[in-house]
Structures are given as structure tokens and as C-alpha cells.
Design an enzyme around this catalytic site. Structure first.
Site, PDB file in Angstrom:
ATOM      1  N   HIS A  69       0.834  -1.214   0.000  1.00 54.97           N
ATOM      2  CA  HIS A  69       0.000   0.000   0.000  1.00 54.97           C
ATOM      3  C   HIS A  69       0.858   1.249   0.000  1.00 54.97           C
ATOM      4  O   HIS A  69       0.469   2.292  -0.494  1.00 54.97           O
ATOM      5  CB  HIS A  69      -0.882   0.053   1.250  1.00 54.97           C
ATOM      6  CG  HIS A  69      -1.819  -1.088   1.369  1.00 54.97           C
ATOM      7  ND1 HIS A  69      -2.842  -1.305   0.481  1.00 54.97           N
ATOM      8  CD2 HIS A  69      -1.874  -2.106   2.263  1.00 54.97           C
ATOM      9  CE1 HIS A  69      -3.499  -2.396   0.825  1.00 54.97           C
ATOM     10  NE2 HIS A  69      -2.929  -2.904   1.893  1.00 54.97           N
ATOM     11  N   HIS A 114       5.390   6.363   7.103  1.00 52.10           N
ATOM     12  CA  HIS A 114       5.052   5.951   5.737  1.00 52.10           C
ATOM     13  C   HIS A 114       4.609   7.184   4.944  1.00 52.10           C
ATOM     14  O   HIS A 114       4.465   8.264   5.514  1.00 52.10           O
ATOM     15  CB  HIS A 114       3.949   4.889   5.765  1.00 52.10           C
ATOM     16  CG  HIS A 114       2.699   5.388   6.388  1.00 52.10           C
ATOM     17  ND1 HIS A 114       2.418   5.236   7.725  1.00 52.10           N
ATOM     18  CD2 HIS A 114       1.662   6.095   5.875  1.00 52.10           C
ATOM     19  CE1 HIS A 114       1.263   5.820   7.990  1.00 52.10           C
ATOM     20  NE2 HIS A 114       0.783   6.351   6.887  1.00 52.10           N
ATOM     21  N   HIS A 121       2.144   9.004   1.586  1.00 52.92           N
ATOM     22  CA  HIS A 121       0.976   8.982   0.688  1.00 52.92           C
ATOM     23  C   HIS A 121       1.298   9.900  -0.488  1.00 52.92           C
ATOM     24  O   HIS A 121       1.825  10.988  -0.288  1.00 52.92           O
ATOM     25  CB  HIS A 121      -0.268   9.493   1.419  1.00 52.92           C
ATOM     26  CG  HIS A 121      -0.647   8.657   2.596  1.00 52.92           C
ATOM     27  ND1 HIS A 121      -1.483   7.573   2.515  1.00 52.92           N
ATOM     28  CD2 HIS A 121      -0.266   8.732   3.902  1.00 52.92           C
ATOM     29  CE1 HIS A 121      -1.623   7.013   3.708  1.00 52.92           C
ATOM     30  NE2 HIS A 121      -0.894   7.693   4.577  1.00 52.92           N
ATOM     31  N   HIS A 133       3.676  10.489   7.124  1.00 50.77           N
ATOM     32  CA  HIS A 133       3.021  10.225   8.407  1.00 50.77           C
ATOM     33  C   HIS A 133       3.990   9.511   9.339  1.00 50.77           C
ATOM     34  O   HIS A 133       4.395   8.385   9.058  1.00 50.77           O
ATOM     35  CB  HIS A 133       1.771   9.355   8.210  1.00 50.77           C
ATOM     36  CG  HIS A 133       0.647  10.098   7.574  1.00 50.77           C
ATOM     37  ND1 HIS A 133      -0.442   9.466   7.009  1.00 50.77           N
ATOM     38  CD2 HIS A 133       0.433  11.434   7.438  1.00 50.77           C
ATOM     39  CE1 HIS A 133      -1.272  10.396   6.547  1.00 50.77           C
ATOM     40  NE2 HIS A 133      -0.765  11.589   6.781  1.00 50.77           N
ATOM     41  N   THR A 165      -6.111   6.700   8.326  1.00 51.21           N
ATOM     42  CA  THR A 165      -6.665   6.977   6.994  1.00 51.21           C
ATOM     43  C   THR A 165      -6.713   5.723   6.131  1.00 51.21           C
ATOM     44  O   THR A 165      -6.983   5.807   4.931  1.00 51.21           O
ATOM     45  CB  THR A 165      -5.850   8.073   6.270  1.00 51.21           C
ATOM     46  OG1 THR A 165      -4.529   7.574   6.038  1.00 51.21           O
ATOM     47  CG2 THR A 165      -5.780   9.346   7.079  1.00 51.21           C
ATOM     48  N   THR A 166      -6.427   4.568   6.734  1.00 55.31           N
ATOM     49  CA  THR A 166      -6.586   3.273   6.058  1.00 55.31           C
ATOM     50  C   THR A 166      -7.432   2.390   6.967  1.00 55.31           C
ATOM     51  O   THR A 166      -7.487   2.625   8.178  1.00 55.31           O
ATOM     52  CB  THR A 166      -5.223   2.592   5.833  1.00 55.31           C
ATOM     53  OG1 THR A 166      -4.526   2.513   7.073  1.00 55.31           O
ATOM     54  CG2 THR A 166      -4.380   3.346   4.820  1.00 55.31           C
TER      55      THR A 166
HETATM   56 ZN    ZN Z   1      -0.827   7.507   6.552  1.00 56.25          ZN
END
Ligand code: ZN
Ligand code: NAG
Ligand code: NAG
Length: 330
Positions: free
Chosen positions: A85, A114, A116, A139, A221-222
Site C-alpha cells: 500500500h 510511511h 501517501h 506520516h 486513513t486506512t
Molecule cells: Zn498515513
């Protein structure tokens, strides 16, 4: 007996990949964000992330200073993983970096960081500011120390804090990101991992100004979208060259290149976004005021600067002693 053993194996074989690899959500089509709520109830909650931050609606505050612990350490054995992801950066050795202060009550310990990003440089961040998107967002996830682990922390409304940093384009490369982009070239395949070639320091990849930030209560947010996150969105973006952002778009999931992995903005509902402005800004201004600059007022101003927001007793005590000092001088 053999049947039982083989069914245990079959169970383990089929469940582990699903749990650890999380192939049941994505960013397009039937596994896209519009459908997350069907499997994960919390994704339809009222306090979801990301959001758009309308700067005209924020509540200005002066919170205690954030303390960043271990952010300038040189950390060895940092793992860079493509989890299908995003790319995760994890630290193996203790002690992990941590944060306290700001809106946080207690210490929060580093879990993972991680990114985005979007298909091109015009969008890709999750939170937006005045409806402006940034090409990428970092993040840094921390769990509250008293809950001892990330998996336990996600069961509590104050379990996690995420320090979020936006990126914007620069003509020049950011040298601190070279080791990350090098590592990315080795983890383009999903579920692969590499150990970073040099020691890694958190502070090197962050923007200069860590005092101005927005903060609000939201969610992961996942999936499972748990509403357990105290978000801190730092206002000053990190500047990266186009090629450095492009390197992230080379990563692959099980379905091909991860061209975008941001969730669309969610309703803000009844929430308030706070905007922290530098607490020292005021006290330095007061010190600089020539009218006020007497030898007795100096230590009082300093002390106030360090404690503002921490405790009212201190300011009261300082006020009283300053008053006494003034009376004595008269
Ligand atoms: Zn995130
Ligand atoms: C970026 O991608 C969006 C959506 O695919 C597209 O509409 C837009 O034209 C692209 N912008 C650039 C500058 O390539
Ligand atoms: C990854 O691959 C590059 C070559 O593209 C290599 O130079 C580098 O040392 C590799 N390893 C890491 C951890 O970056």
C-alpha cells in the site's frame, strides 16, 4: 490427525497473508475508499481523516512546546518495506524516538512512518489546507507509551499521534532523502524489505519550522479507520525534487504500480482544528521591548516563555515576583 494438522496449516496459510498483507483494501474500484465501510464499520464514522483544514476556521492556540526525543540520533538498522500500500520505515533497535508536549498528554513512542502520494505532482496529500493538495505527505506514527504497543493503543481514543508533513516541489534534490530513494529502488516489488545503507536521523528529513502546526482529533486513513489519532499537521512543507517524488510511484502493489494511495477528504463534522503558533514569539517580543528591558524583568520573561501553557501557577508566581521586584525598585 493428519487432516487436523493440515487444516491448521491451511488456516494459517490463508489467514496470515490476508492479515499481514491487507490485500482487502485499495484505492480504486470495488476495494477503493468508497467501499471500505462495507467491511470496516469505523470507516463511516463521524471523526474520520483526512480532512480539509480551512485556515479561516481554525482556533489559534499556544500549546506547550513539543519535545522531540531521539530525533537527531543516528539510527542504525532502519527497515524500509513495501507493504503493498505504501513504503514503511521502521526502527528495530530500542530506544525508539518519542514525542511529548504540544496537545499530547504523556509520552508517545515511535511505531513507523510511511508516505501517501498521487499520480502526478498536483495532488497526493491526504489532509488539505484551504483545499490545496500537496504532491506527497509523510506520516510519522507514535503510540501512547502507557498502552505499550501500537496494537493495544488503537483500542483507545488517545492511543496514537501522527506527525504529518507535507511536501512541495523544489528544483534541487533534498540530500537527506537520497538513502530513502535508493532503498525504494530495492523494494519496488510488494512485500519486500531492505535495511537502509546508512544511519538514519529523523530530524534530517523534517522541515525547519516545527513550531507551527494544526492539530485535531481524527482517525487512521486506512482500514480499519479507527478514531484514535491526535493529528499534528506541520505547516512548513519539506521541499523535494520531482525525481525524488517520482521514485515513490515506481513501487508496486499486487495489482501493479501504486500510482496513488491517498484517501479523499472526510467531513469535519463538529470538530475544531487548532492552530498552534510559536509561544516564544510573544515572549521574545516582550524581551525586545526597550521599555520593559530591566534586569529584574529578564529572568521572568524567559521563564514565562518556557512554561507558557504548562502551568498557570508558574505564571502567577512569576507575575507576583515581578510585581514585588518593581515595588522594591520604586
Ligand atoms: Zn498515513
Ligand atoms: C494530474 O492527474 C490528473 C488526474 O489524472 C489530471 O487530471 C491532471 O491533468 C494531471 N496533471 C498534470 C499536470 O499532469
Ligand atoms: C539498493 O539498490 C541500489 C542500486 O540501485 C544500491 O546502490 C543500494 O546500495 C541498494 N541498497 C540499499 C539499502 O539502498
Amino acid at each position: 490427525m493428519r487432516l487436523i494438522i493440515s487444516s491448521i496449516f491451511a488456516l494459517a496459510f490463508f489467514q496470515v497473508p490476508e492479515l499481514t498483507r491487507g490485500e482487502d483494501f485499495g484505492y480504486d474500484g470495488v476495494i477503493g475508499p468508497q467501499h471500505w465501510g462495507e467491511r470496516y464499520r469505523e470507516c463511516t464514522g463521524k471523526h474520520q481523516s483526512p480532512i480539509n483544514i480551512n485556515v479561516l476556521r481554525v482556533k489559534q492556540v499556544t500549546l506547550p512546546e513539543i519535545v522531540f526525543i531521539g530525533f537527531d540520533d543516528s539510527i542504525d538498522g532502519v527497515h524500509v518495506t513495501n507493504n503493498g500500500h505504501t513504503v514503511l520505515i521502521e526502527v528495530e533497535n530500542e530506544p525508539h524516538p518519542r514525542v511529548r508536549g504540544g496537545p499530547l498528554d504523556g509520552d508517545y513512542v515511535f511505531s513507523q512512518m510511511h508516505f501517501h502520494w498521487g499520480d502526478n505532482d498536483t495532488f497526493g496529500s491526504e489532509d488539505k489546507i484551504n483545499h490545496r493538495s500537496f504532491p506527497m505527505e509523510l506520516h510519522m506514527v507514535f503510540y501512547k507509551e502507557e498502552y505499550r504497543s501500537t496494537s493495544e493503543a488503537v483500542k483507545h481514543p488517545d492511543g496514537l499521534t501522527v506527525l504529518a508533513f507535507f511536501y512541495e516541489l523544489d528544483r534541487h534534490e533534498h540530500p537527506a532523502y537520497d538513502d530513502i530513494t535508493l532503498a525504494l529502488s530495492n523494494v519496488t516489488e510488494p512485500y519486500t524489505s531492505v535495511i537502509m545503507s546508512h544511519p538514519f536521523s529523523f530530524l534530517n528529513i523534517l522541515p525547519y519550522d516545527l513550531r507551527r502546526y494544526f492539530t485535531y482529533r481524527g482517525s487512521l486513513t486506512t482500514p480499519p479507520c479507527s478514531e484514535v489519532v491526535i493529528w499534528l499537521d506541520f505547516e512548513q512543507p519539506v521541499r523535494l525534487a520531482h525525481d525524488q517524488i517520482e521514485a515513490f510511484r515506481e513501487l508496486k502493489s499486487a495489482h501493479g504500480k501504486i500510482t496513488h494511495n491517498f484517501r479523499p477528504i472526510q467531513p469535519i463534522g463538529d470538530r475544531v482544528v487548532f492552530y498552534n503558533i510559536d509561544s516564544n514569539y510573544f515572549s521574545y517580543n516582550e524581551i525586545d521591548d526597550p521599555e520593559e528591558q530591566t534586569t529584574t524583568s529578564r529572568p521572568y520573561r524567559r521563564r514565562k516563555g518556557h512554561n507558557s501553557g504548562h502551568s498557570n501557577q508558574w505564571s502567577l508566581l512569576c507575575c507576583l515576583s515581578a510585581l514585588l521586584a518593581i515595588i522594591c525598585c520604586l
